[in-house]
Design a protein around this motif. Structure first.
Motif, PDB file in Angstrom:
ATOM      1  N   ASN A  87       0.919  -1.296   0.134  1.00  0.00           N
ATOM      2  CA  ASN A  87       0.341   0.337  -0.317  1.00  0.00           C
ATOM      3  C   ASN A  87       1.109   1.197  -0.213  1.00  0.00           C
ATOM      4  OD1 ASN A  87      -1.393  -2.416   1.326  1.00  0.00           O
ATOM      5  ND2 ASN A  87      -3.570  -0.877   0.899  1.00  0.00           N
TER       6      ASN A  87
ATOM      7  N   VAL B 234      -2.233   7.984   1.073  1.00  0.00           N
ATOM      8  CA  VAL B 234      -3.029   8.254   0.652  1.00  0.00           C
ATOM      9  C   VAL B 234      -3.813   9.091   1.928  1.00  0.00           C
ATOM     10  CG1 VAL B 234      -3.962   6.209   0.869  1.00  0.00           C
ATOM     11  CG2 VAL B 234      -5.201   7.565  -0.797  1.00  0.00           C
ATOM     12  N   TYR B 235      -3.050   8.318   3.389  1.00  0.00           N
ATOM     13  CA  TYR B 235      -4.100   9.007   4.309  1.00  0.00           C
ATOM     14  C   TYR B 235      -4.059   9.764   5.308  1.00  0.00           C
ATOM     15  CZ  TYR B 235      -5.375   3.656   4.753  1.00  0.00           C
ATOM     16  OH  TYR B 235      -6.703   2.628   4.341  1.00  0.00           O
TER      17      TYR B 235
ATOM     18  N   ARG C   2      -6.494  12.165   4.838  1.00  0.00           N
ATOM     19  CA  ARG C   2      -7.960  11.478   5.177  1.00  0.00           C
ATOM     20  C   ARG C   2      -7.998  12.275   6.251  1.00  0.00           C
ATOM     21  NH1 ARG C   2     -10.741   8.570   0.234  1.00  0.00           N
ATOM     22  NH2 ARG C   2      -9.198   8.016  -0.788  1.00  0.00           N
TER      23      ARG C   2
ATOM     24  N   CYS D 241     -16.044   0.694  -9.699  1.00  0.00           N
ATOM     25  CA  CYS D 241     -15.660   0.540  -8.777  1.00  0.00           C
ATOM     26  C   CYS D 241     -14.533   1.740  -8.241  1.00  0.00           C
ATOM     27  CB  CYS D 241     -15.488  -0.510  -7.585  1.00  0.00           C
ATOM     28  SG  CYS D 241     -13.625  -0.731  -8.210  1.00  0.00           S
ATOM     29  N   TYR D 242     -14.218   2.766  -9.049  1.00  0.00           N
ATOM     30  CA  TYR D 242     -13.345   3.623  -8.331  1.00  0.00           C
ATOM     31  C   TYR D 242     -12.567   2.846  -7.594  1.00  0.00           C
ATOM     32  CZ  TYR D 242     -16.661   5.911 -11.040  1.00  0.00           C
ATOM     33  OH  TYR D 242     -17.251   6.443 -12.538  1.00  0.00           O
ATOM     34  N   ALA D 243     -11.982   1.993  -6.938  1.00  0.00           N
ATOM     35  CA  ALA D 243     -10.538   2.162  -6.432  1.00  0.00           C
ATOM     36  C   ALA D 243      -9.054   2.499  -7.010  1.00  0.00           C
ATOM     37  CB  ALA D 243     -10.571  -0.068  -6.764  1.00  0.00           C
TER      38      ALA D 243
ATOM     39  N   ALA E 151     -10.090   5.219  -5.390  1.00  0.00           N
ATOM     40  CA  ALA E 151      -9.357   5.691  -4.276  1.00  0.00           C
ATOM     41  C   ALA E 151      -8.544   5.387  -3.509  1.00  0.00           C
ATOM     42  CB  ALA E 151     -11.033   4.753  -3.375  1.00  0.00           C
ATOM     43  N   VAL E 152      -7.346   4.581  -4.120  1.00  0.00           N
ATOM     44  CA  VAL E 152      -6.132   4.015  -3.600  1.00  0.00           C
ATOM     45  C   VAL E 152      -4.950   5.562  -4.275  1.00  0.00           C
ATOM     46  CG1 VAL E 152      -6.845   1.783  -2.852  1.00  0.00           C
ATOM     47  CG2 VAL E 152      -5.582   2.611  -5.332  1.00  0.00           C
TER      48      VAL E 152
ATOM     49  N   ARG F 100      -2.769  -2.284  -9.296  1.00  0.00           N
ATOM     50  CA  ARG F 100      -3.050  -3.597  -8.113  1.00  0.00           C
ATOM     51  C   ARG F 100      -4.240  -3.135  -7.184  1.00  0.00           C
ATOM     52  NH1 ARG F 100      -3.468  -4.072  -2.333  1.00  0.00           N
ATOM     53  NH2 ARG F 100      -2.819  -2.333  -1.695  1.00  0.00           N
ATOM     54  N   VAL F 101      -4.974  -2.086  -7.483  1.00  0.00           N
ATOM     55  CA  VAL F 101      -6.377  -2.747  -6.505  1.00  0.00           C
ATOM     56  C   VAL F 101      -7.246  -3.272  -7.789  1.00  0.00           C
ATOM     57  CG1 VAL F 101      -5.106  -1.421  -4.501  1.00  0.00           C
ATOM     58  CG2 VAL F 101      -6.867  -0.448  -6.708  1.00  0.00           C
ATOM     59  N   CYS F 102      -7.307  -2.927  -8.942  1.00  0.00           N
ATOM     60  CA  CYS F 102      -8.206  -3.097  -9.980  1.00  0.00           C
ATOM     61  C   CYS F 102      -8.746  -4.668 -10.254  1.00  0.00           C
ATOM     62  CB  CYS F 102      -7.797  -2.699 -11.212  1.00  0.00           C
ATOM     63  SG  CYS F 102      -9.551  -2.885 -12.534  1.00  0.00           S
TER      64      CYS F 102
ATOM     65  N   LEU G  82     -11.004   3.585   2.409  1.00  0.00           N
ATOM     66  CA  LEU G  82     -10.857   4.299   1.592  1.00  0.00           C
ATOM     67  C   LEU G  82     -12.229   4.705   0.455  1.00  0.00           C
ATOM     68  CD1 LEU G  82      -7.512   3.915   0.390  1.00  0.00           C
ATOM     69  CD2 LEU G  82      -7.426   4.986   1.555  1.00  0.00           C
TER      70      LEU G  82
ATOM     71  N   CYS H 259     -14.005   3.059  -1.583  1.00  0.00           N
ATOM     72  CA  CYS H 259     -13.811   2.469  -3.275  1.00  0.00           C
ATOM     73  C   CYS H 259     -14.832   1.154  -3.533  1.00  0.00           C
ATOM     74  CB  CYS H 259     -12.780   1.977  -3.755  1.00  0.00           C
ATOM     75  SG  CYS H 259     -12.276   0.461  -3.396  1.00  0.00           S
ATOM     76  N   GLY H 260     -15.861   0.982  -4.663  1.00  0.00           N
ATOM     77  CA  GLY H 260     -16.549  -0.131  -4.449  1.00  0.00           C
ATOM     78  C   GLY H 260     -16.044  -1.210  -4.826  1.00  0.00           C
ATOM     79  N   VAL H 261     -15.531  -2.311  -4.026  1.00  0.00           N
ATOM     80  CA  VAL H 261     -14.910  -3.050  -4.693  1.00  0.00           C
ATOM     81  C   VAL H 261     -15.436  -3.772  -3.691  1.00  0.00           C
ATOM     82  CG1 VAL H 261     -12.647  -4.547  -4.584  1.00  0.00           C
ATOM     83  CG2 VAL H 261     -12.375  -2.836  -5.728  1.00  0.00           C
TER      84      VAL H 261
ATOM     85  N   TYR I 267     -19.488  -4.343  -4.988  1.00  0.00           N
ATOM     86  CA  TYR I 267     -19.274  -5.091  -6.632  1.00  0.00           C
ATOM     87  C   TYR I 267     -18.484  -6.841  -7.010  1.00  0.00           C
ATOM     88  CZ  TYR I 267     -19.952  -0.465  -7.891  1.00  0.00           C
ATOM     89  OH  TYR I 267     -20.575   1.036  -8.041  1.00  0.00           O
TER      90      TYR I 267
ATOM     91  N   PHE J 127     -19.765   4.739  -1.115  1.00  0.00           N
ATOM     92  CA  PHE J 127     -19.753   5.735  -1.353  1.00  0.00           C
ATOM     93  C   PHE J 127     -20.220   7.086  -0.759  1.00  0.00           C
ATOM     94  CE2 PHE J 127     -20.018   3.244  -5.452  1.00  0.00           C
ATOM     95  CZ  PHE J 127     -18.202   3.200  -5.771  1.00  0.00           C
TER      96      PHE J 127
ATOM     97  N   PRO K  88      -8.907  -3.422  -1.394  1.00  0.00           N
ATOM     98  CA  PRO K  88      -7.283  -2.778  -1.350  1.00  0.00           C
ATOM     99  C   PRO K  88      -6.278  -3.191   0.227  1.00  0.00           C
ATOM    100  CG  PRO K  88      -8.606  -1.724  -2.365  1.00  0.00           C
ATOM    101  CD  PRO K  88      -9.348  -2.244  -2.211  1.00  0.00           C
TER     102      PRO K  88
END
Lengths: 455, 347, 296
Positions: free
Chosen positions: A225, A229-230, A233, A348-350, A353-354, A405-407, B237, B239-241, B244, B274, B325
């Motif tokens: 990770n 990113v945090y 947040r 999913c927009y991962a 997000a990451v 990686r997260v996709c 974070l 996301c929607g994983v 989904y 979300f 993730p």
């Protein structure tokens, strides 16, 4: 290619001062030229954002022409010079995704150049007419069937190198020691680091607020990770001043966040860690093979890895060969490849997000007024989302590849990121995340910037 | 009890080959890069049985990520509506794991409830689910914790359970399954009915995650307001994983996608994770931060849905755990919440 | 759908297949009238294009619909018209997001979509014979309007009626014309209030937030049901005030305005605890709300 009655629909985005006046002059001079261009007038080519060009294609344009004042003639001094960089990157991105270069064209036409305007329009129209109507994906709802495309044989190439894990235990101890000290002295209210995950071979972001908690911090080749990113947040930053464990790539993200004024340097303590590379599927991750930040470019404390073997990865980044292979394909084949990739996107927009640099309060993909990104998860919407994501990262992406990686659909976002990073490195001598004091490449220009594609 | 038959191992391929030639579309697990996914079968050789579970649950074959529920064209100041053309064909989906099939049984309750959603139910009635019991669960699996089992039959029309050299035990569970068995009866031996208990027990013994979550979470105000939510959701974070990849998550959005001539009204998957999910146009958001959104996810599955429908909305497939993730783990969270709740549970 | 569907298909008896019912297909409506209530609140009067549907259309006050502009999307509003007004529905909306901006742009004669009615509606039986105390804030009055019209149309079935209509400012008061008509009815007390600072020089109504005016009016809990709707913060304090005045929670009724998409208990968006606001609501008593997690 198509029947004789077909007429291309071409949208021209032009600056009001030069090109529009030139086109106007062509009209009042009664110069005959191709009538397939619809003109959209904007104050300056600097206002002709890539989203506009994307929208035109999305709504069915067969070609898009962009035109503004010649370099040096901008009525707002440098709008066209800034735009030139954006056009360069956006054009290369679309070409990489399989758009024929002829469909997106650029020119400088002054108010006096009525004849040039008609010549440009005639030439662009002729080229697009020769290409025929645009392929599916933009405007069409059907998903492309690509069962036998050459592109499909391109498969993800995992890093071929074995890991050289270094002295993980010693590094782990080093991280804990500094973390404990930061918490004890009150320099940090929270340490953002890695802990053991709930499954074997998985780590998880860990937030430690008490000195006793530092024993849970771990370091190994699975600390994938990008924790930076945090830093944007609130649920994390509310815990107090942040001390963050950062690998080289994470530190590059911190540099970019500083550069973009998202964090303040004196409000974060960076525990830099020398990193020999992370593992994906048991092998060295592709991006780590060409890592040049084994030692983070920015840190307050450095945890050294005495056994760090940065190796001699002479074979380079395996993805560069994949990019070269893709670029060797015809546009139609590349288009098919990416259509197949994006067809798997479930929004999913991962990826967003990451991403440490996707910090916008409301993403443009979530905005509805105007609706920049089509809401349906079909070929058109998915293509637009992926283009917008990639372009917004252009010149900013620090290459941590967290998005790839997260996709969950394994879309090769890493290839797109890498392609744009290489382009920007070659064109502007810029690599993101090394120096917070220089201007990001798409916010500046040089008079001699490349312009070979502009008529 | 249900009738049962046996399918000899060598007959399986023959049967699938004939199904492929039939007017039913055969959908089965196939390799796609490093994953196994459900895809329409071109040749029987493409089918793989070498998977713990498929990358995606089978849900998208009934409830696609995005589908038009309405088409319209502008006619002057008026509008002409068109029914979206939903291709309806009889299908067989082979190789659905019991957890994913159980997910369908859960979706059935939602989409079949008053105001039946025929986009879903028509696909369901046209599709025969041939379940395939699971013998080697993954480390992330926890179906037994939520009251299911690696050989559970809920949601399948036929369920095949591998019984070693003897082949597959075939359980017929619904009229659809009966129909399929009737049509292809010659492949199935009507031999003695053997118990799958030993297979079930062996598979369950391989399951490393075995907590008692099946009773669900009993919500109290104290639990709802408990700091544990902020604690576990801190790393989320948004996301929607998780939603989904979930076999049971069914939240959706309805949006218009239009041009100058008309457009489509689409139903898109959506996720309670979300931030926009519950945000009013005014800006007011009842779930303003990730902790309340993650709480909704957990409580919907373990408290709200059970109160309304009498069953958990989690089948323990573990996909949300492995795909997250940042390693958010609903199994661990549910355990932690139950601990807060003060219910005895075992690990 | 029955199992027969598949069997019939397989036996090529396809003409016997029932036509698909599409729960997301809206009725087409013609915009008949447009009324500006305030600078940013507009009421549309919509007529069913299919007369048969219009004639059979019935709803309970408090139910809502999904109104749509083709090309922009769907949006949830209460049905604001009287149930006696057959063949029509009215909605009042405040200019906010994409769909309301698109609704703002429709003209008389244009076609829009409507699905509904959805939700439970007000419990008319338990209101009969009672004094009614209505307290609406801003656009929240829209959710009460159908019920007010119903009660006034069946005036003898209800006791004393108090209508408290509040808004940020005088200009923001909705249903100004309706209020004149309502106030003329027997045994109806109309109270208008605006937030402090929202009054004009010639303002003759109250000045103060809705909860404060409720306190001031101090309705008698005995024999009275309080029905309140407005922005979340107003509802919160209105409920507290009514509780302080001695209203049992069962006799305080409000509506939840969660974001909704399907209206049919499927899309999950309006889920609050075990209830779906679109199916089990939007009308709840304060007692029912008390039992729900604070998630609205």
């Amino acid at each position: 290619m198509s029947d004789d009655n077909w007429r291309p629909q071409i949208v021209a985005f032009v600056c009001q001062w030069c090109t529009y006046a030139g086109a106007d002059l062509a009209g009042t001079s009664r110069i005959k030229y191709d009538p397939n261009v619809r003109i959209v007038k904007l104050p300056c080519s600097g206002r002709i954002g890539p989203l506009f060009l994307l929208k035109a294609f999305e709504q069915g344009a067969d070609g898009v022409l962009v035109s503004g004042c010649h370099p040096g003639d901008c009525h707002y001094v440098s709008g066209n010079l800034l735009a030139r960089r954006r056009f360069t990157v956006f054009r290369e991105l679309l070409i990489f995704l399989g758009l024929e270069p002829e469909r997106l064209q650029f020119s400088w036409v002054s108010a006096a150049e009525a004849v040039k305007w008609t010549e440009v329009v005639d030439a662009v129209t002729a080229q697009i007419r020769a290409l025929g109507p645009r392929r599916q994906g933009w405007g069409a709802e059907a998903r492309l069937q690509t069962s036998n495309s050459k592109a499909q044989s391109l498969e993800a190439q995992p890093g071929t190198r074995n890991l050289k894990p270094g002295t993980q235990k010693a590094v782990e101890e080093g991280i804990r020691r500094i973390a404990r000290q930061l918490l004890q002295t009150g320099e940090a209210g929270v340490i953002v680091g890695y802990g053991n995950g709930t499954l074997k071979d998985v780590t998880t972001p860990l937030f430690v607020t008490e000195p006793e908690g530092v024993e849970q911090l771990v370091w190994n080749e699975r600390c994938l990770n990008n924790l930076s990113v945090y830093l944007t947040r609130e649920p994390v930053t509310r815990l107090g001043r942040v001390g963050i464990v950062a690998k080289g790539c994470d530190a590059r993200a911190l540099v970019a966040l500083l550069q973009e004024h998202q964090i303040e340097r004196d409000k974060v303590t960076i525990i830099g860690v020398q990193c020999a590379g992370m593992a994906e599927n048991g092998r060295l991750a592709a991006r780590c093979a060409v890592c040049d930040v084994h030692t983070p470019p920015l840190y307050d404390h450095l945890v050294e890895d005495r056994a760090l073997d940065t190796g001699d990865w002479a074979e380079g980044d395996p993805r560069d060969r994949e990019i070269a292979a893709l670029e060797a394909l015809t546009p139609a084949e590349r288009w098919a490849y990416w259509q197949e990739q994006f067809a798997r996107c479930i929004r999913c927009y991962a990826c967003r997000a990451v991403c440490p640099l996707c910090y916008c309060e409301t993403c443009i993909a979530d905005k509805t007024q105007p609706q920049w990104v089509p809401p349906a998860f079909d070929a058109r919407g998915n293509l637009s989302w992926n283009i917008v994501r990639a372009f917004h990262q252009a010149g900013r992406c620090i290459g941590c590849d967290e998005c790839a990686r997260v996709c969950p659909a394994h879309i090769r976002l890493d290839l797109i990121n890498r392609k744009l990073a290489l382009l920007i490195r070659d064109a502007y001598g810029y690599r993101a995340g090394y120096d917070a004091t220089v201007a990001p490449p798409l916010t500046t220009f040089r008079p001699e910037d490349r312009a070979e594609f502009i008529r | 009890m249900m009738a049962c038959r046996m399918l000899r191992p060598e007959k399986l391929e023959e049967w699938l080959a004939e199904l492929l030639r039939s007017e039913r579309r055969l959908i089965a697990p196939q390799r796609q890069g490093e994953d196994v996914v459900f895809q329409p079968v071109q040749t029987v050789d493409d089918i793989t049985l070498d998977y713990i579970n498929t990358r995606w649950p089978v849900k998208a074959w009934f409830f696609p990520p995005s589908e038009p529920v309405l088409r319209y064209r502008y006619q002057g100041s008026g509008v002409e509506l068109e029914q979206p053309n939903m291709a309806l064909e009889p299908r067989v989906i082979f190789g659905v794991r019991p957890c994913d099939a159980a997910g369908l049984a859960i979706l059935d309750q939602v989409f079949n409830s008053d105001g039946e959603d025929e986009f879903y139910t028509r696909r369901r009635t046209m599709t025969t689910i041939v379940g395939l019991s699971c013998t080697h669960p993954a480390a992330s699996c926890f179906c037994t914790s939520v009251g299911l089992s690696p050989t559970a039959s809920a949601g399948s029309d036929l369920l095949l359970t591998p019984m070693g050299d003897a082949g597959y035990l075939v359980e017929t569970l619904t009229a659809r399954g009966e129909q399929l068995l009737w049509e292809y009866g010659h492949y199935f031996a009507a031999g003695e009915c053997r118990s799958k208990e030993a297979v079930t027990e062996a598979a369950e013994a391989r399951m490393s995650r075995q907590a008692a979550l099946a009773q669900g979470i009993e919500l109290s105000e104290r639990l709802f307001e408990h700091p544990i939510w902020a604690e576990v959701a801190r790393k989320c974070l948004g996301c929607g994983v998780c939603a989904y990849v979930c076999p049971t998550c069914h939240c959706f959005d309805i949006v218009d996608d239009s041009d100058a001539w008309g457009g489509v009204r689409c139903r898109n998957w959506d996720s309670c994770g979300f931030s926009l999910f519950t945000r009013h146009a005014s800006g007011h958001n009842p779930r303003p931060q990730q902790d309340s959104r993650y709480r909704q996810r957990v409580l919907h599955k373990f408290s709200y849905f059970p109160q309304r429908w009498g069953r958990l909305m989690c089948v323990g497939c573990g996909r949300c755990v492995t795909n997250c993730p940042v390693n958010m783990d609903i199994y661990a969270t549910a355990q932690a919440v139950l601990q807060v709740q003060g219910v005895k549970h075992e690990t | 759908m029955s199992e027969r569907y598949l069997i019939e298909y397989l036996s090529r008896d396809s003409e016997r297949l029932p036509a698909m019912r599409n729960i997301y297909r809206p009725h087409l409506m013609t915009v008949e009238d447009i009324r500006d209530e305030t600078p940013d609140v507009r009421t549309l009067r919509l007529a069913f294009q299919d007369q048969a549907v219009g004639e059979s259309f019935a709803f309970v006050p408090g139910q809502f619909g999904e109104y749509s502009v083709f090309g922009a999307g769907e949006c949830v509003f209460a049905i604001a018209s009287s149930p006696a007004d057959r063949g029509h529905v009215e909605c009042s909306f405040k200019l906010m997001g994409k769909v309301t901006h698109a609704l703002r742009d429709v003209e008389i004669g244009d076609t829009v979509g409507f699905r509904g009615p959805y939700g439970n509606g007000f419990p008319l039986e338990s209101l009969r014979g009672q004094n009614l105390f209505f307290a609406g804030g801003g656009i929240g009055m829209a959710a009460l309007r159908a019920l007010i019209e119903y009660c006034l149309a069946h005036r003898q079935e209800f006791g004393h009626i108090t209508l408290l209509n509040g808004a940020r400012s005088v200009a923001d008061l909705v249903y100004k014309e309706d209020m004149v008509r309502w106030a003329e009815q027997p045994d109806v007390q109309l109270v208008r209030t605006v937030d402090p600072g929202g009054e004009t020089a010639d303002w003759d109504g109250e000045v103060g937030f809705v909860p404060a005016i409720i306190e001031k009016l101090a309705p008698q809990p005995e024999g009275t049901v309080a029905i309140t709707c407005g922005p979340p913060v107003m509802i919160k304090f209105a409920l507290l005030t009514l509780e302080r005045l001695g209203f049992p929670q069962e006799r305080v009724i409000t509506t939840l305005e969660n974001k909704m998409k399907c209206g049919l208990g499927k899309c999950g968006r309006c889920n609050v605890g075990p209830v779906y606001v679109c199916k089990d609501g939007p009308v709840f008593t304060a007692a029912q709300l008390q039992a729900l997690p604070r998630d609205f």
